[in-house]
Design an enzyme around this catalytic site. Structure first.
Site, short mmCIF file in Angstrom:
data_model
loop_
_atom_site.label_atom_id
_atom_site.label_comp_id
_atom_site.label_asym_id
_atom_site.label_seq_id
_atom_site.Cartn_x
_atom_site.Cartn_y
_atom_site.Cartn_z
N GLY A 74 -9.95 13.25 -20.93
CA GLY A 74 -8.92 12.82 -21.89
C GLY A 74 -8.98 13.65 -23.37
O GLY A 74 -9.34 13.11 -24.40
N GLU A 97 -6.37 16.35 -19.10
CA GLU A 97 -5.61 15.56 -20.20
C GLU A 97 -4.16 15.23 -19.22
O GLU A 97 -3.85 16.02 -18.64
CB GLU A 97 -5.06 16.29 -21.39
N ILE A 98 -4.02 13.88 -19.09
CA ILE A 98 -2.82 13.43 -18.21
C ILE A 98 -1.49 13.55 -18.86
O ILE A 98 -0.50 13.61 -18.20
CB ILE A 98 -3.19 11.94 -17.85
N ASN A 132 -5.24 13.88 -13.79
CA ASN A 132 -5.65 12.35 -13.80
C ASN A 132 -7.26 12.44 -13.21
O ASN A 132 -7.49 12.26 -12.08
CB ASN A 132 -4.71 11.52 -12.92
N ALA A 133 -7.92 12.55 -14.22
CA ALA A 133 -9.55 12.32 -14.00
C ALA A 133 -10.13 11.30 -13.36
O ALA A 133 -10.89 11.35 -12.55
CB ALA A 133 -10.38 12.83 -15.28
N LEU A 152 -14.23 10.85 -25.57
CA LEU A 152 -14.04 10.42 -26.75
C LEU A 152 -12.97 9.70 -27.10
O LEU A 152 -11.75 10.02 -26.85
CB LEU A 152 -14.22 12.04 -27.63
N ASP A 155 -8.97 5.10 -24.16
CA ASP A 155 -8.16 4.28 -24.25
C ASP A 155 -9.03 2.64 -24.20
O ASP A 155 -9.73 2.74 -22.98
CB ASP A 155 -7.06 4.13 -23.34
N THR A 230 -12.03 15.24 -32.92
CA THR A 230 -10.70 14.86 -32.40
C THR A 230 -9.75 14.37 -33.56
O THR A 230 -10.22 13.81 -34.52
CB THR A 230 -11.04 13.76 -31.29
N GLU A 231 -8.46 14.35 -32.98
CA GLU A 231 -7.47 13.71 -34.02
C GLU A 231 -7.71 12.20 -34.25
O GLU A 231 -7.65 11.75 -35.06
CB GLU A 231 -5.93 14.00 -33.41
#
Length: 256
Positions: A74, A97-98, A132-133, A152, A155, A230-231
């Site tokens: 992610g 990343e999905i 999709n990990a 990090l 969700d 990260t953002e």
């Protein structure tokens, strides 16, 4: 200096550069909702097994027999990858990343960084996969292949009925233990205390993981990058929020 959306991941503290690289994609053109349902049909192509994964498609000639060792699950807009790349220039790292637009952004940014630093050969060790990990991780990595995994600001899936969607669960931890080598590390951080407690509980209960001590955390230079790379982490800082990190080591397999 306050970082903008376009420069936040480019003002690197580490080598090779602290400059603003021209030609980078702008995040405003790649915006997508913060999280995605991992159980939806996302029409993702994935390899039949790790033997079918050709990493030269992601790293070119730099792969040269190397295998990926770091996986950022992610990865969002790729900030951690950009910062880790100069620290471990010979280590292949992959962001998973999905979200389509977000993974496209990371790929465009990596290509721009590679082009800008073509002479020096920087940033050839990082890449991104749209996948999709939670479903396909063992399709990409061999047993014991990875040395570091990063989760990090995942969700939180606040509703109780959606806790099974969280990226850290007992069944998924067994998959992570499979692809992590003995002594490998899982890094987690979140601004949601309930999620932090959940991840710590599940990792602590798993027989193949042990939590790093405070002294070990302080000795690991990677830990400091979890907070602001990260953002999401930067947003928490702007809002004066708290962040809870936890790092766990993969234990040796018990004797048969």
């Amino acid at each position: 200096m306050e970082e903008t959306a376009e420069t936040s991941d480019v003002q690197l503290d580490a080598k090779p550069t602290c400059e603003t690289v021209p030609g980078l994609p702008q995040k405003k053109h790649y915006r997508q909702r913060a999280h995605s349902n991992p159980h939806s049909d996302h029409d993702i192509e994935y390899p039949l097994s790790p033997l079918h994964m050709d990493w030269t498609e992601n790293y070119g000639d730099f792969a040269n027999g190397r295998l990926v060792e770091f996986a950022d699950i992610g990865c969002g807009y790729g900030g951690l990858l950009m910062r880790l790349s100069p620290m471990f220039p010979d280590t292949l790292m992959i962001g998973m990343e999905i979200r389509v637009k977000v993974s496209d952004y990371v790929n465009e940014k990596i290509q721009a960084l590679r082009k800008h630093h073509e002479k020096e050969g920087h940033y050839r060790n990082i890449a991104v996969l749209r996948t999709n990990a939670m479903k396909y991780l063992p399709n990409y990595f061999n047993k014991g292949q990875l040395s570091k995994m990063f989760f990090l600001f995942p969700d939180p899936h606040f509703k109780n009925k959606k806790h099974k969607w969280r990226i850290i669960t007992r069944s998924l931890l067994s998959e992570y233990a499979y692809v992590l080598r003995e002594g490998g590390l899982i890094y987690t951080i979140t601004d949601v205390k309930d999620l932090h407690d959940w991840m710590v509980l599940h990792l602590t209960d798993h027989p193949l993981f042990v939590r790093l001590t405070d002294e070990e955390l302080k000795a690991d230079p990677v830990v400091g990058m979890l907070y602001e790379s990260t953002e999401e982490g930067q947003k928490v800082t702007r809002n004066d929020g708290e962040k809870w990190p936890a790092v766990f080591r993969r234990l040796p397999n018990p004797p048969l």
